[in-house]
Design an enzyme around this catalytic site. Structure first.
Site, short mmCIF file in Angstrom:
data_model
loop_
_atom_site.label_atom_id
_atom_site.label_comp_id
_atom_site.label_asym_id
_atom_site.label_seq_id
_atom_site.Cartn_x
_atom_site.Cartn_y
_atom_site.Cartn_z
N ASP A 35 2.13 -1.59 0.02
CA ASP A 35 0.89 -1.09 -0.58
C ASP A 35 1.20 -0.61 -1.99
OD1 ASP A 35 -1.95 -0.17 1.03
OD2 ASP A 35 -1.65 0.68 -0.98
N ILE A 120 -7.40 -11.45 4.84
CA ILE A 120 -8.52 -10.76 5.49
C ILE A 120 -9.45 -10.12 4.45
CG2 ILE A 120 -9.18 -9.06 7.25
CD1 ILE A 120 -6.54 -9.28 8.57
N HIS A 177 -18.04 -16.18 5.99
CA HIS A 177 -18.04 -14.86 6.63
C HIS A 177 -18.99 -13.95 5.85
CE1 HIS A 177 -16.63 -11.38 8.79
NE2 HIS A 177 -16.24 -10.79 7.69
P1 A3D Z 1 -8.37 0.05 3.36
O1 A3D Z 1 -8.12 0.95 4.49
O2 A3D Z 1 -9.00 0.59 2.13
O3 A3D Z 1 -6.97 -0.63 2.96
C1 A3D Z 1 -6.82 -1.43 1.84
C2 A3D Z 1 -5.48 -1.08 1.24
O4 A3D Z 1 -5.22 -1.98 0.15
C3 A3D Z 1 -5.39 0.35 0.68
O5 A3D Z 1 -4.34 1.04 1.32
C4 A3D Z 1 -5.10 0.13 -0.81
O6 A3D Z 1 -4.20 1.09 -1.35
C5 A3D Z 1 -4.46 -1.25 -0.80
N1 A3D Z 1 -4.47 -1.92 -2.09
C6 A3D Z 1 -5.43 -1.89 -3.06
N2 A3D Z 1 -5.04 -2.64 -4.10
C7 A3D Z 1 -3.83 -3.17 -3.77
C8 A3D Z 1 -2.94 -4.03 -4.45
N3 A3D Z 1 -3.19 -4.49 -5.66
N4 A3D Z 1 -1.79 -4.36 -3.82
C9 A3D Z 1 -1.50 -3.89 -2.58
N5 A3D Z 1 -2.33 -3.08 -1.90
C10 A3D Z 1 -3.47 -2.72 -2.50
O7 A3D Z 1 -9.26 -1.21 3.82
P2 A3D Z 1 -9.27 -1.95 5.24
O8 A3D Z 1 -7.88 -2.10 5.72
O9 A3D Z 1 -10.28 -1.32 6.12
O10 A3D Z 1 -9.88 -3.36 4.79
C11 A3D Z 1 -9.13 -4.23 3.98
C12 A3D Z 1 -9.97 -5.42 3.53
O11 A3D Z 1 -10.35 -6.20 4.66
C13 A3D Z 1 -11.26 -5.09 2.81
O12 A3D Z 1 -11.44 -5.96 1.70
C14 A3D Z 1 -12.33 -5.36 3.86
O13 A3D Z 1 -13.59 -5.69 3.28
C15 A3D Z 1 -11.72 -6.54 4.56
N6 A3D Z 1 -12.25 -6.82 5.91
C16 A3D Z 1 -12.43 -8.12 6.25
C17 A3D Z 1 -12.91 -8.45 7.49
C18 A3D Z 1 -13.10 -9.88 7.86
O14 A3D Z 1 -13.50 -10.19 8.95
C19 A3D Z 1 -12.79 -10.93 6.89
C20 A3D Z 1 -13.21 -7.45 8.41
C21 A3D Z 1 -13.01 -6.13 8.05
C22 A3D Z 1 -12.54 -5.82 6.78
#
Ligand code: A3D
Length: 321
Positions: A35, A120, A177
């Protein structure tokens, strides 16, 4: 890797942490949580490592802020970026997450170009396309996770409606999606019984099934609204793990994934949700199924929406044009 597999998780937030826990419990390999946030992936890695003695798994789990630590990874799962907040659409994330995909794509290209990469990050169909472009990996080694999750949502709601086991529901969702995704009733069965037939047997009306289709389409937003601060993470993580297992185990599973489609379904070079065979070759084959005219029309609406997002990406980053 000859010995244990190496699984790199880019983004160690809600989904990333859940992925790490699932992969460790299943002893899929050693895990690197990456991260940009400093300390957080290292902290989660320590916490998760300390599950090992209780749960009885052998997996080395480390946290990192340095791309060098993902070197030689066999599987990379990308959740880096920002999730939705209430009132936001997935598309609202495009500008921010496109920049993230650029950094991640370069990190993968420079450190583990032989990996199987599962994206994702939203908006999914555009981000997986951009990640493939930025990483330069072959199309069969970069795939997006959405269909397994969307199908699981459809299956869950159908099982609740019919009062049957979720194990017997085989649900099918195609397309992008987003709210235009296409739950395909003609390929959805209850242990082999077509869903419309089973609905008649159980006295469930066609309009009730339509409501379930609609709830599936909006299934992500429903959770965003309830959580208030972030989006779904348990089911997205477990869905991506099933794809990673299909690759590591050369299972040849047919899973709905955002795969690169060139030719089939009348599409010309974009990522969208289609049934895909996943095995040791990555996405080995896109399966083209027969669709009704209505399903075809719905798929067109969905793929048009994806194409619009790709144009927006090209407008934001000239290296993609
Ligand atoms: P979250 O808990 O915010 O985790 C994302 C992480 O990415 C954070 O820890 C950030 O620090 C980190 N980050 C930001 N920029 C960078 C970078 N440049 N390099 C490395 N790490 C970075 O989010 P989440 O885990 O809940 O969701 C992650 C993504 O998945 C989001 O874009 C959601 O919209 C997506 N998502 C997709 C689905 C699908 O079904 C496709 C479902 C649910 C969420």
């Amino acid at each position: 890797n000859a010995g244990r597999k190496k699984i790199a998780l880019i983004g160690s937030g809600m989904i990333g942490g859940t992925l790490a826990h699932l992969a460790a419990k299943k002893e899929m390999g050693d895990i690197v949580l990456f991260d940009i946030a400093e300390g957080m992936p290292q902290g989660k890695a320590l916490d998760l490592s300390q599950c090992g003695p209780v749960e009885g798994f052998d997996a080395k789990i480390t946290g990192s802020n340095d791309y060098a630590d993902i070197a030689g990874a066999d599987v990379v799962i990308v959740t880096a970026g920002v999730p939705r907040k209430p009132g936001m659409s997935r598309d609202d994330l495009l500008g921010i997450n496109l920049k993230v995909m650029k950094a991640v794509g370069e990190g993968i290209k420079n450190n583990c170009p032989d990996a199987f990469v599962i994206c994702i990050t939203n908006p999914l169909d555009a981000m997986v396309w951009a990640l493939r472009e930025f990483s330069g990996l072959p199309h069969n080694k970069v795939v997006g996770m959405a269909g397994v999750l969307d199908s699981a949502r459809f299956a869950t709601f159908l099982a609740w409606e019919f009062g049957c086991s979720v194990k017997d529901v085989n649900a099918f969702v195609l397309g992008g999606h987003g709210d235009t995704m296409v739950p395909v009733k003609s390929y959805t069965t209850i242990n082999g019984i077509p869903v419309d037939d089973y609905a008649k047997i159980k006295g469930v009306s066609a309009s009730r099934i339509d409501e379930i289709v609609d709830r599936t389409r909006k299934g992500g937003g429903e959770i965003v609204g309830l959580l208030g601060n972030g989006s779904a993470y348990y089911a997205p993580a477990t869905s991506a793990i099933s794809m990673a297992e299909a690759y590591i185990g050369d299972q040849k599973r047919i899973l709905p994934c955002a795969s690169y489609v060139e030719g089939k379904y009348g599409l010309d070079g974009l990522y969208v949700g289609v049934p895909t065979v996943i095995g040791a070759g990555g996405t080995e084959e896109v399966v083209e199924i027969e669709l009704s005219d209505e399903e075809k029309a719905n798929l067109k609406v969905s793929t048009d929406a994806v194409e619009e997002l790709l144009e927006a990406c090209k407008g934001l980053d000239s290296s993609l044009a």
